[in-house]
Write an enzyme that holds these catalytic residues in place. Structure first.
Site, PDB file in Angstrom:
ATOM      1  N   GLN A 158       0.831  -1.197   0.000  1.00 39.20           N
ATOM      2  CA  GLN A 158       0.000   0.000   0.000  1.00 39.20           C
ATOM      3  C   GLN A 158       0.881   1.268   0.000  1.00 39.20           C
ATOM      4  OE1 GLN A 158      -3.240  -0.482  -0.183  1.00 39.20           O
ATOM      5  NE2 GLN A 158      -4.020   1.602   0.009  1.00 39.20           N
ATOM      6  N   SER A 206      -5.934   0.888   5.081  1.00 37.36           N
ATOM      7  CA  SER A 206      -6.734   0.137   4.115  1.00 37.36           C
ATOM      8  C   SER A 206      -7.199  -1.187   4.721  1.00 37.36           C
ATOM      9  CB  SER A 206      -5.921  -0.163   2.855  1.00 37.36           C
ATOM     10  OG  SER A 206      -6.553  -1.191   2.108  1.00 37.36           O
ATOM     11  N   HIS A 243      -7.867  -3.747   3.250  1.00 32.82           N
ATOM     12  CA  HIS A 243      -7.294  -4.894   2.537  1.00 32.82           C
ATOM     13  C   HIS A 243      -6.132  -5.516   3.297  1.00 32.82           C
ATOM     14  CE1 HIS A 243      -9.638  -5.159  -1.154  1.00 32.82           C
ATOM     15  NE2 HIS A 243      -9.779  -3.844  -1.057  1.00 32.82           N
ATOM     16  N   ASP A 248     -12.279  -7.349  -3.124  1.00 33.73           N
ATOM     17  CA  ASP A 248     -12.963  -6.646  -4.196  1.00 33.73           C
ATOM     18  C   ASP A 248     -13.456  -7.747  -5.118  1.00 33.73           C
ATOM     19  OD1 ASP A 248     -12.270  -4.252  -3.052  1.00 33.73           O
ATOM     20  OD2 ASP A 248     -10.500  -3.944  -4.312  1.00 33.73           O
ATOM     21  N   GLU A 254     -18.728   1.900  -2.545  1.00 35.53           N
ATOM     22  CA  GLU A 254     -17.969   0.942  -3.352  1.00 35.53           C
ATOM     23  C   GLU A 254     -18.825  -0.308  -3.523  1.00 35.53           C
ATOM     24  OE1 GLU A 254     -14.029   0.153  -1.875  1.00 35.53           O
ATOM     25  OE2 GLU A 254     -13.362   2.221  -2.216  1.00 35.53           O
ATOM     26  N   TRP A 279     -18.260  -2.929  -4.969  1.00 35.45           N
ATOM     27  CA  TRP A 279     -17.467  -4.149  -5.173  1.00 35.45           C
ATOM     28  C   TRP A 279     -16.678  -4.613  -3.948  1.00 35.45           C
ATOM     29  CZ3 TRP A 279     -16.471   0.783  -6.835  1.00 35.45           C
ATOM     30  CH2 TRP A 279     -15.360   1.397  -6.266  1.00 35.45           C
ATOM     31  N   HIS A 280     -16.618  -3.782  -2.923  1.00 36.83           N
ATOM     32  CA  HIS A 280     -15.764  -4.091  -1.768  1.00 36.83           C
ATOM     33  C   HIS A 280     -16.587  -4.774  -0.671  1.00 36.83           C
ATOM     34  CE1 HIS A 280     -12.272  -3.069   1.010  1.00 36.83           C
ATOM     35  NE2 HIS A 280     -13.233  -3.377   1.867  1.00 36.83           N
TER      36      HIS A 280
HETATM   37 ZN   LIG Z   1     -11.469  -2.871  -1.789  1.00 32.29          ZN
END
Ligand SMILES: [Zn+2]
Length: 257
Positions: free
Chosen positions: A125, A160, A162, A169, A223, A225-226
């Site tokens: 990141q 993040s 992630h 995603d 979002e 997609w997340h």
């Molecule tokens: Zn994401």
């Protein structure tokens, strides 16, 4: 005379005691038969009150699947967990089965999906973040402007989700074909709508919803997609009560969890 009077009093007392005992027995008998009805009423009342605080049992804010990462809760050291590789992306091994079930259910419903992104290390990141800033600067932008533009699309390293390995995603293949760089409006595809609708059944939540209150709470724009794994009980509760993860954790904390 005193003795006679005493005898009389004794007789009276005995009668009074007997009457009292009879009354007590009658009263006890009455309440005993009444009690079951009374109790049901009480239980029904308590359970309807409890519905306000019907948080999933045994759930605590310190649970691994409730780890909160955002701008205000950033982690500067990598989280420690076992990773597995799925479609050349890494994820937390503990969510692998749930993700597989989620995607195979989508497939069965007619929607093939792509795992676009899974675990991203803080180091990765940082590289992405720094590269973006350098890119903007080499295009003639000031450092401040480059930072501002970067942070509008890339999470500050350490903040993040992630990096938890529990965020993915995930996109319907047709939606991804139309929006290869992931855009909110990919939710006009039925595949993406299916994923959003059914995610909680597999323990996932759409982490960044589109309404303004949610955006205020998450600090991140919609979002479509997340998805974030939180487990089925948490996902169900969060979805049914229209909460963000931030709000849910706040609610748990208030309840002493
Ligand atoms: Zn994401």
């Amino acid at each position: 005379m005193q003795r006679k009077a005493g005898k009389k009093v004794k007789k009276h007392l005995l009668l009074i005691v007997l009457v009292i005992m009879l009354i007590v027995v009658a009263v006890i008998g009455f309440f005993h038969t009444k009690q079951p009805i009374k109790n049901t009423g009480k239980i029904a009342k308590t359970s309807s009150v409890k519905k306000v605080d019907d948080l999933p049992k045994g759930v605590k804010t310190t649970d691994w699947d409730l780890v909160l990462v955002n701008k205000n809760h950033s982690y500067q050291t990598e989280l420690n967990f076992t990773k597995v590789t799925v479609d050349s992306k890494q994820i937390d091994q503990r969510i692998a089965q749930a993700l597989a079930n989620f995607r195979s259910a989508a497939q069965k419903a007619g929607y093939a999906t792509t795992l676009v992104s899974g675990y991203r290390s803080i180091a990765y990141q940082t590289t992405v973040y720094n590269n973006s800033i350098s890119q903007y600067e080499s295009n003639g932008m000031s450092a401040t402007e480059a930072k501002r533009l970067t942070e509008s699309v890339i999470q500050v390293p350490g903040s993040s989700e992630h990096q938890t390995g529990q965020a993915v995603d995930l996109a319907g293949n047709d939606a991804l074909a139309a929006y290869p760089s992931l855009e909110a409006s990919m939710d006009k595809f039925k595949s993406q709508q299916w994923l959003i609708k059914h995610a909680p059944e597999y323990g996932f939540i759409l982490r960044y919803p589109s309404d303004s209150q949610s955006i205020k709470e998450t600090g991140i724009d919609y979002e479509s997609w997340h998805f974030r794994y939180v487990g089925v009980p948490n996902a169900t509760y969060i979805t049914n009560h229209h909460l963000t993860l931030e709000k849910y954790i706040q609610t748990l904390k208030k309840a002493g969890r």
